[in-house]
Design an enzyme around this catalytic site. Structure first.
Site, PDB file in Angstrom:
ATOM      1  N   ASP A   1      33.513  49.515  32.306  1.00  0.00           N
ATOM      2  CA  ASP A   1      33.665  48.538  33.378  1.00  0.00           C
ATOM      3  C   ASP A   1      34.452  49.094  34.560  1.00  0.00           C
ATOM      4  O   ASP A   1      34.163  48.773  35.714  1.00  0.00           O
ATOM      5  CB  ASP A   1      34.356  47.285  32.853  1.00  0.00           C
ATOM      6  N   GLY A   2      35.452  49.918  34.278  1.00  0.00           N
ATOM      7  CA  GLY A   2      36.227  50.511  35.365  1.00  0.00           C
ATOM      8  C   GLY A   2      35.357  51.362  36.273  1.00  0.00           C
ATOM      9  O   GLY A   2      35.474  51.306  37.502  1.00  0.00           O
TER      10      GLY A   2
ATOM     11  N   ASN B   1      42.518  37.982  34.265  1.00  0.00           N
ATOM     12  CA  ASN B   1      42.751  36.538  34.356  1.00  0.00           C
ATOM     13  C   ASN B   1      42.822  35.891  32.972  1.00  0.00           C
ATOM     14  O   ASN B   1      43.706  35.064  32.707  1.00  0.00           O
ATOM     15  CB  ASN B   1      41.627  35.909  35.192  1.00  0.00           C
ATOM     16  N   TYR B   2      41.902  36.241  32.097  1.00  0.00           N
ATOM     17  CA  TYR B   2      41.875  35.652  30.757  1.00  0.00           C
ATOM     18  C   TYR B   2      43.086  36.094  29.942  1.00  0.00           C
ATOM     19  O   TYR B   2      43.654  35.318  29.172  1.00  0.00           O
ATOM     20  CB  TYR B   2      40.578  36.041  30.067  1.00  0.00           C
TER      21      TYR B   2
END
Length: 263
Positions: free
Chosen positions: A52-53, A166-167
């Protein structure tokens, strides 16, 4: 509403981009032998190999080209990626489902008087730079809403980024396409019971650092950090979108939904 993307040609020109990880580099060589090498600006579609990065790096570097991006996992976290498979790539590209993302725009002003702009596809976060808690005021659409938040930090997260940092900070998971962003505190001390807020994505959020010299704060848009900020303004981009492509059986909307039912 964003207009639908035109279909890919029968034999699309594919630009392969890979992280520096050994597995991703080996996959890059394998795929370019099979499908050829094309520059991103000449491609019909970009294929990102990594985690993802690395996907976020690709979006920041090449998002302005307006090319759809299909990721294949060759890294640590792969929430934005599909499974790696070489032989059926063209068929998978034709059958992929699009997810249109609209990033956040961050404008950060520093103690020295400089202004720095950046995009964020996941989140914009403010974090204390020292052991002392940050003191931050929050304005929405030019109206003060929270005079003083004492915290380790605070963030604004997009639906695509709501399952990430955020999660982890106990913020809500947002459905893709909901036109909502999450305003989430990080280790809030005062107001002690404030859990954040859900905002329309068109809301302009302004963070004011109330004691920047004694309690310095940095701002980060995805991985782009600006230190010693005094004010940070965040709004949804009006003119930038990117399209990610996902295999139908495991598209991004389904992944976000599934995250809400994991025990």
């Amino acid at each position: 509403m964003t207009p639908p993307r035109p279909p890919l040609p029968d034999a699309p020109a594919i630009a392969f981009l890979a992280s520096k990880a050994e597995g991703a580099q080996l996959a890059l060589a394998e795929l370019e032998r099979a499908y050829g090498r094309v520059a991103p600006e000449d491609a019909d579609v970009l294929v990102a190999l990594g985690g993802d990065g690395f996907m976020l790096q690709v979006l920041h570097r090449h998002g302005a080209l307006g090319k759809p991006v299909y990721g294949m996992k060759h890294g640590g976290v792969g929430f934005l990626m599909n499974h790696y498979q070489r032989d059926t790539l063209v068929e998978r590209l034709h059958g992929a489902e699009p997810a249109v993302l609209r990033p956040l725009e961050m404008l950060a002003q520093t103690e020295s008087g400089t202004s720095t702009g950046s995009l964020a596809y996941n989140e914009v976060s403010l974090l204390r730079q020292t052991r002392q808690a940050a003191h931050i005021g929050i304005d929405l659409n030019g109206k003060p809403r929270l005079d003083e938040l004492i915290c380790d930090g605070v963030m604004v997260a997009t639906p695509a980024g709501s399952t990430a940092y955020n999660y982890s900070a106990h913020g809500p998971i947002l459905p893709l396409g909901s036109s909502v962003v999450a305003l989430t505190p990080i280790a809030a001390f005062r107001p002690r019971r404030w859990r954040g807020a859900l905002l329309k994505s068109v809301t302009e959020v302004r963070f004011r650092v109330l004691d920047p010299y004694k309690r310095p704060v940095s701002a980060t848009a995805d991985s782009h950090e600006v230190r010693d900020v005094v004010e940070v303004t965040i709004r949804e981009s009006h003119d930038r979108t990117v399209t990610l492509l996902f295999d139908p059986e495991h598209n991004l909307e389904e992944r976000i939904m599934a995250e809400q039912f994991i025990a």
